[in-house]
Design a protein around this motif. Structure first.
Motif, PDB file in Angstrom:
ATOM      1  N   GLN A   1     -25.453 -29.648  43.811  1.00 12.91           N
ATOM      2  CA  GLN A   1     -24.676 -30.321  42.779  1.00 12.91           C
ATOM      3  C   GLN A   1     -24.216 -31.699  43.218  1.00 12.91           C
ATOM      4  OE1 GLN A   1     -22.450 -26.389  41.923  1.00 12.91           O
ATOM      5  NE2 GLN A   1     -21.910 -27.689  40.199  1.00 12.91           N
TER       6      GLN A   1
ATOM      7  N   ASP B 246     -22.249 -22.700  27.280  1.00 15.87           N
ATOM      8  CA  ASP B 246     -22.015 -23.839  28.180  1.00 15.87           C
ATOM      9  C   ASP B 246     -23.370 -24.399  28.601  1.00 15.87           C
ATOM     10  OD1 ASP B 246     -21.281 -25.673  30.071  1.00 15.87           O
ATOM     11  OD2 ASP B 246     -20.188 -24.276  31.355  1.00 15.87           O
ATOM     12  N   LYS B 247     -23.669 -25.622  28.179  1.00 20.64           N
ATOM     13  CA  LYS B 247     -24.962 -26.226  28.485  1.00 20.64           C
ATOM     14  C   LYS B 247     -24.997 -26.921  29.835  1.00 20.64           C
ATOM     15  CE  LYS B 247     -26.159 -26.809  23.616  1.00 20.64           C
ATOM     16  NZ  LYS B 247     -26.582 -27.744  22.539  1.00 20.64           N
ATOM     17  N   ASP B 248     -23.875 -26.985  30.506  1.00 16.38           N
ATOM     18  CA  ASP B 248     -23.833 -27.635  31.821  1.00 16.38           C
ATOM     19  C   ASP B 248     -22.960 -26.818  32.773  1.00 16.38           C
ATOM     20  OD1 ASP B 248     -24.292 -29.525  33.780  1.00 16.38           O
ATOM     21  OD2 ASP B 248     -22.684 -30.857  33.123  1.00 16.38           O
ATOM     22  N   PRO B 249     -23.405 -25.592  33.096  1.00 16.43           N
ATOM     23  CA  PRO B 249     -22.564 -24.723  33.936  1.00 16.43           C
ATOM     24  C   PRO B 249     -22.569 -25.103  35.411  1.00 16.43           C
ATOM     25  CG  PRO B 249     -24.630 -23.632  33.438  1.00 16.43           C
ATOM     26  CD  PRO B 249     -24.619 -24.910  32.643  1.00 16.43           C
ATOM     27  N   TYR B 250     -23.479 -25.987  35.805  1.00 19.77           N
ATOM     28  CA  TYR B 250     -23.560 -26.429  37.203  1.00 19.77           C
ATOM     29  C   TYR B 250     -23.505 -27.956  37.237  1.00 19.77           C
ATOM     30  CZ  TYR B 250     -25.292 -21.667  37.477  1.00 19.77           C
ATOM     31  OH  TYR B 250     -25.419 -20.303  37.355  1.00 19.77           O
TER      32      TYR B 250
ATOM     33  N   ARG C  27     -27.399 -13.436  24.408  1.00 20.41           N
ATOM     34  CA  ARG C  27     -27.905 -14.552  25.213  1.00 20.41           C
ATOM     35  C   ARG C  27     -29.269 -14.217  25.800  1.00 20.41           C
ATOM     36  NH1 ARG C  27     -24.595 -18.151  28.025  1.00 20.41           N
ATOM     37  NH2 ARG C  27     -26.553 -19.030  28.797  1.00 20.41           N
TER      38      ARG C  27
END
Length: 452
Positions: A172, A20-24, A243
């Motif tokens: 966020q 996931d490249k956009d977890p936030y 990872r």
């Protein structure tokens, strides 16, 4: 029987493991806005144009029209700007607000992860204290967006984040939607000073070796994931690589998804860094501080690298010693991308004055740059270096309505930002102190001359 019970058959291929490249993700919500027209102003469009007697119309968060003869809907709120100026909002590409917030205590010092030279796995947004009063002070100076970076202690300091300059309860809620991440890197004195007694690097050649090894490791990590995906697509059952958060970020740079912003003072080092980026096939978006950028304007232009600079900071350490006041205008004159930045919680409040100093120094040196051209240093060029120029940085139809109404010529010491709009919503109104953002930490603790 296991298959009948709904269990996966042992020979069935497991699903592809994806990162996931956009977890936030951003949860930003624009302020409420109304259809608005600001009329009778001198307008700088942010891309080199100046219009006298101009109007700008914006609605639903977007610029609709700019010019001297535009159709204004009957339902629009009309603000007569006679004698005043309008510009795109200021974008500061180098800030540590939130990660080095006010009050400046050791417990708030969260900008440098000084534990090893390469800490690409840390993200500045995870240190941001949204209660930093510096955000609202910058807003009063016309800043509508800013990049918040880790500090410059490390060869690779971690990810930077671009935020909208609106108060939020969470980081966020401030994140600029769809803005690419940045990667903070640093060359020169800082890394060797910090790590010289910690096992290195202790020299500039050690710095370069450290970058090269990090990129070589990232290339290897990238190949492992590519091999895993290829084998999975071929129907095999490969084991995904382990990872590594540091490598994830570095591979993001190699893939062109994360933009490098590199603290670098000396011209010779900037040249080496551009050779380094060619060796490992990535792009440097900007050199930050770039005190000697005036010496290599041709190389900067050829390599499409911006220089984010101070107007007149110099001499506070050896690598800053050869700074000149004409740096910004000389980079501009040389055809390269020039930016005025702050790197300071006070300077960010007066970036219009910093640009004015640089412009004036250039004019005195015979470098003929107009005010309209110079405003690019505060809006369009920062937006380009951050990968958000398709959304903001200029007053063009379809762009975000990030707009500042100035009391007078914004290159004047006496200019004040009277109204600041972000996505068309009125974020700051100098005439209405009751509407000014107040951070929780400020309640009951107003500064001298402040109103809370």
């Amino acid at each position: 029987m296991l298959a009948a019970c709904g269990q996966q058959a042992s020979d069935e291929q497991p699903p592809l493991v994806e990162i996931d490249k956009d977890p936030y993700p951003s949860t930003y919500t624009p302020l409420p806005s109304v259809t608005t027209a600001i009329t009778n102003v001198t307008l700088l469009d942010g891309i080199g144009g100046q219009i006298e007697g101009a109007s700008v119309l914006f609605e639903q968060g977007k610029v609709v029209a700019v010019g001297t003869d535009i159709a204004i809907p009957d339902n629009a709120e009309i603000i007569d700007g006679s004698g005043k100026w309008v510009t795109p909002g200021i974008i500061d590409v180098h800030s540590h607000l939130g990660v080095y917030p006010s009050p400046g205590t050791h417990s708030h010092s969260d900008g440098n992860e000084m534990t090893k030279p390469v800490t690409a796995g840390v993200w500045a947004e995870h240190s941001i204290w949204v209660q930093d009063a510096g955000f609202s002070r910058a807003l009063a100076g016309g800043v509508t967006a800013l990049q918040i970076l880790p500090g410059s202690a490390n060869l690779v300091g971690g990810r930077a984040v671009t935020v909208k300059n609106l108060p939020g309860r969470t980081m966020q809620s401030m994140k600029f939607p769809d803005a690419p991440y940045g990667m903070k890197m640093a060359c020169g004195e800082n890394p060797k000073r910090v790590y010289g007694d910690k096992g290195g690097p202790a020299t500039r050649m050690g710095n370069v070796a450290g970058y090269r090894q990090a990129w070589a490791d990232a290339q290897d990590y990238k190949r492992k994931w590519e091999k895993y995906r290829e084998e999975h697509e071929a129907g095999k059952n490969p084991t995904p690589p382990k990872r590594d958060l540091t490598m994830d970020s570095l591979v993001g740079v190699l893939d062109g998804e994360i933009m490098v912003h590199m603290h670098c003072y000396r011209a010779d080092e900037m040249a080496i860094m551009m050779d380094l980026m060619k060796e490992f096939n990535y792009q440097i978006a900007s050199f930050q501080h770039a005190v000697e950028a005036y010496k290599i304007t041709d190389l900067l232009a050829e390599n499409n690298v911006c220089s984010a600079m101070w107007a007149d900071w110099w001499g506070f350490k050896m690598e800053a010693y050869d700074g000149i006041r004409e740096n910004v205008p000389m980079v501009h004159q040389g055809g390269a991308c020039a930016i005025v930045h702050s790197d300071d919680d006070l300077g960010i409040q007066r970036l219009n004055q910093e640009a004015a100093k640089a412009l004036g120094d250039g004019l005195r040196a015979g470098i003929d740059i107009s005010k309209a051209e110079a405003w690019q240093w505060l809006s369009a060029n920062p937006a380009k270096s951050l990968g958000i120029f398709d959304q903001t940085g200029s007053l063009e139809a379809g762009k975000n309505a990030d707009i500042v109404l100035w009391s007078t010529d914004p290159f004047s010491t006496y200019a004040q930002a009277e109204r600041v709009y972000i996505d068309g919503g009125l974020a700051y109104d100098r005439q209405d102190p009751a509407s000014w953002p107040v951070q929780d930490f400020e309640l009951g603790q107003p500064g001298e001359g402040d109103v809370k």
